[in-house]
Write a protein that holds these residues in place. Structure first.
Motif, PDB file in Angstrom:
ATOM      1  N   THR A  86     -31.991 -20.077  97.933  1.00 21.57           N
ATOM      2  CA  THR A  86     -31.211 -21.307  98.121  1.00 21.57           C
ATOM      3  C   THR A  86     -31.990 -22.518  97.629  1.00 21.57           C
ATOM      4  O   THR A  86     -31.440 -23.402  96.950  1.00 21.57           O
ATOM      5  CB  THR A  86     -30.817 -21.473  99.596  1.00 21.57           C
ATOM      6  OG1 THR A  86     -29.964 -20.391  99.972  1.00 21.57           O
ATOM      7  CG2 THR A  86     -30.095 -22.791  99.836  1.00 21.57           C
ATOM      8  N   LEU A  90     -30.685 -24.973  94.599  1.00 22.74           N
ATOM      9  CA  LEU A  90     -30.505 -26.416  94.794  1.00 22.74           C
ATOM     10  C   LEU A  90     -31.359 -27.204  93.805  1.00 22.74           C
ATOM     11  O   LEU A  90     -30.905 -28.205  93.237  1.00 22.74           O
ATOM     12  CB  LEU A  90     -30.872 -26.797  96.224  1.00 22.74           C
ATOM     13  CG  LEU A  90     -29.947 -26.281  97.337  1.00 22.74           C
ATOM     14  CD1 LEU A  90     -30.553 -26.585  98.703  1.00 22.74           C
ATOM     15  CD2 LEU A  90     -28.555 -26.888  97.229  1.00 22.74           C
ATOM     16  N   HIS A  95     -24.567 -25.984  93.500  1.00 24.32           N
ATOM     17  CA  HIS A  95     -24.046 -25.878  94.855  1.00 24.32           C
ATOM     18  C   HIS A  95     -24.313 -24.459  95.346  1.00 24.32           C
ATOM     19  O   HIS A  95     -24.499 -23.533  94.534  1.00 24.32           O
ATOM     20  CB  HIS A  95     -22.546 -26.153  94.879  1.00 24.32           C
ATOM     21  CG  HIS A  95     -22.165 -27.519  94.385  1.00 24.32           C
ATOM     22  ND1 HIS A  95     -22.474 -28.670  95.064  1.00 24.32           N
ATOM     23  CD2 HIS A  95     -21.484 -27.905  93.264  1.00 24.32           C
ATOM     24  CE1 HIS A  95     -22.006 -29.714  94.411  1.00 24.32           C
ATOM     25  NE2 HIS A  95     -21.405 -29.289  93.304  1.00 24.32           N
ATOM     26  N   ALA A 116     -30.181 -30.131 100.229  1.00 24.53           N
ATOM     27  CA  ALA A 116     -28.838 -30.225  99.661  1.00 24.53           C
ATOM     28  C   ALA A 116     -28.315 -31.652  99.756  1.00 24.53           C
ATOM     29  O   ALA A 116     -27.738 -32.196  98.793  1.00 24.53           O
ATOM     30  CB  ALA A 116     -27.894 -29.261 100.381  1.00 24.53           C
ATOM     31  N   ARG A 117     -28.528 -32.272 100.895  1.00 28.04           N
ATOM     32  CA  ARG A 117     -28.057 -33.651 101.094  1.00 28.04           C
ATOM     33  C   ARG A 117     -28.749 -34.604 100.124  1.00 28.04           C
ATOM     34  O   ARG A 117     -28.109 -35.452  99.494  1.00 28.04           O
ATOM     35  CB  ARG A 117     -28.329 -34.078 102.540  1.00 28.04           C
ATOM     36  CG  ARG A 117     -27.711 -35.404 102.934  1.00 28.04           C
ATOM     37  CD  ARG A 117     -28.023 -35.750 104.385  1.00 28.04           C
ATOM     38  NE  ARG A 117     -27.670 -34.667 105.293  1.00 28.04           N
ATOM     39  CZ  ARG A 117     -28.554 -33.914 105.946  1.00 28.04           C
ATOM     40  NH1 ARG A 117     -29.850 -34.126 105.797  1.00 28.04           N
ATOM     41  NH2 ARG A 117     -28.156 -32.958 106.758  1.00 28.04           N
ATOM     42  N   LEU A 121     -25.632 -32.254  96.750  1.00 28.25           N
ATOM     43  CA  LEU A 121     -24.992 -30.966  96.518  1.00 28.25           C
ATOM     44  C   LEU A 121     -24.350 -30.447  97.797  1.00 28.25           C
ATOM     45  O   LEU A 121     -24.734 -30.820  98.906  1.00 28.25           O
ATOM     46  CB  LEU A 121     -26.023 -29.956  96.008  1.00 28.25           C
ATOM     47  CG  LEU A 121     -26.642 -30.283  94.643  1.00 28.25           C
ATOM     48  CD1 LEU A 121     -27.877 -29.436  94.383  1.00 28.25           C
ATOM     49  CD2 LEU A 121     -25.605 -30.075  93.534  1.00 28.25           C
ATOM     50  N   GLY A 123     -23.556 -27.368 100.342  1.00 28.82           N
ATOM     51  CA  GLY A 123     -23.975 -26.050 100.800  1.00 28.82           C
ATOM     52  C   GLY A 123     -23.068 -25.614 101.928  1.00 28.82           C
ATOM     53  O   GLY A 123     -22.820 -26.376 102.871  1.00 28.82           O
ATOM     54  N   THR A 341     -20.560 -25.927 106.870  1.00 29.85           N
ATOM     55  CA  THR A 341     -21.567 -26.373 105.918  1.00 29.85           C
ATOM     56  C   THR A 341     -22.966 -25.940 106.364  1.00 29.85           C
ATOM     57  O   THR A 341     -23.135 -25.280 107.398  1.00 29.85           O
ATOM     58  CB  THR A 341     -21.532 -27.895 105.767  1.00 29.85           C
ATOM     59  OG1 THR A 341     -21.938 -28.487 107.013  1.00 29.85           O
ATOM     60  CG2 THR A 341     -20.129 -28.374 105.401  1.00 29.85           C
TER      61      THR A 341
END
Length: 370
Positions: A86, A90, A95, A116-117, A121, A123, A341
């Motif tokens: 992951t 990222l 995504h 991700a934030r 993006l 997740g 999420t």
């Protein structure tokens, strides 16, 4: 900050993993209009075989796929690899849809959610039981106050696929699956569903675990087979949860019952076409019939009443909603509601750690709310 920019063309999807979950994800991705660009399984031979069976354009090594910069990467590999893949996806601007657990520790799950934030993006985590229409109906009734004040919650998730001592799977080893198996694997679904339906959160719990078989074949078992949990909620409700992967005859028996001071609602995942609603003066069964349901539930009715929907339908709807978020699609009245999420993946890891801590200490523990 790496930010993915998507056009109206099909999302280019990469798939990490070649087992049952990868097949499930692939069907949902295809129905949601994705281009099945590349897949990576556990070996080059497995990759080529699965690539042909599922219709992916090419096979890649897992590390290469994670860093290739596809529009979306689906992570369906053993638990210990989730965070690494992951993180790589990222960083490459993809995504991510990552199977649960998002990570084998809450700290690492938070790191992924933060990454991700920061990258702008999306997740998501497949807590797909949210996508049964009658789960949404139960949630709508509780939100509308039909149940009244929630008093008690009773939930269980029972399976039998690891009943015998010769039932072996990589998840029984904490090195591959993480420190929890039964609760992280299926108890997380149970807690997510309860908190989603009630709109309330577990704040305090006590737990006990049991490992029935110390060895499976020649493999030492370092994770739990069964878990029993007593819970308290922020809103004052109390409840009990039972999780087992050694319950004879139970294949995928996820059940929740929420009781308020006006009515109760009960949903059984193996019978997803009906919702039981109980009142002191008479009880009833609500069928999945779009015209009679709340808008959120009706939206998820993909076929007419009397034509059963099930697990794959729920999964398809989850992936379609995830892709809508990834596209920034608000053309039909805003972003889809209730998409699980990475924040929900963090929540699952937090509750799992609290369960393990309570079982080890033999006492009640507070559940962090962040």
């Amino acid at each position: 900050m790496v930010t993915s920019t998507l056009t109206s063309s099909p999302l280019r999807a990469g798939m990490l993993g070649g087992g049952f979950m990868a097949r499930t994800h692939s069907q949902a991705a295809r129905l949601a209009g994705a281009e099945l660009s590349a897949i990576a399984a556990s070996s080059s031979e497995s990759t080529e075989r699965i690539r042909g069976e599922l219709g992916f354009g090419r096979g890649l090594q897992a590390d290469d796929l994670a860093g290739a910069g596809f529009d979306v990467v689906h992570v369906c590999t053993p638990n210990e690899t989730h965070a690494t893949f992951t993180r790589s996806a990222l960083a490459a601007g993809s995504h991510v849809i990552c199977e649960k657990p998002l990570a084998t520790s809450a700290a690492e799950a938070r790191e992924l959610a933060d990454a991700a934030r920061a990258a702008g993006l999306i997740g998501t985590v497949p807590f797909v039981y949210r996508y049964h229409p009658l789960v949404r109906e139960a949630r709508a009734r509780i939100r509308a106050g039909e149940a009244g004040t929630i008093l008690t919650v009773d939930g269980s998730y029972l399976q039998d696929w690891l009943l015998d001592a010769d039932d072996v799977n990589w998840r029984v080893d904490a090195g591959s699956g993480g420190p929890s198996r039964a609760f992280a694997d299926i108890g997380s679904h149970l807690v997510d569903l309860i908190e989603f339906v009630t709109g309330d959160r577990i704040t305090r719990l006590a737990a006990t675990t049991r490992t029935v078989h110390p060895e499976r074949g020649s493999t030492p078992v370092t994770t739990e087979d069964t878990v029993a949990v007593a819970v308290e909620f922020a809103g004052g409700a109390i409840g009990s949860l039972l999780v087992s992967q050694v319950a004879p005859g139970r294949k995928n028996a996820l059940v929740i019952e929420v009781s308020g001071d006006r009515e109760s609602v009960r949903f059984a995942q193996e019978r997803p076409e009906q919702l039981w609603v109980g009142r002191r003066q008479g009880s009833t069964l609500i069928d999945r019939e779009a015209d009679a349901l709340s808008p959120d539930a009706a939206r998820l009715c993909r076929v007419p009443a009397g034509h059963p929907q099930g697990y794959q339908d729920a999964f398809n709807a989850f992936v379609a909603d995830s892709y809508a978020l990834m596209r920034g699609d608000g053309s039909e009245g805003g972003a889809p509601d209730g998409v699980p999420t990475f924040a929900d993946g963090v929540r699952a890891a937090v509750v799992t750690e609290a369960v393990l801590a309570a079982a080890e200490a033999g006492t009640w523990v507070e559940v962090p709310q962040s």
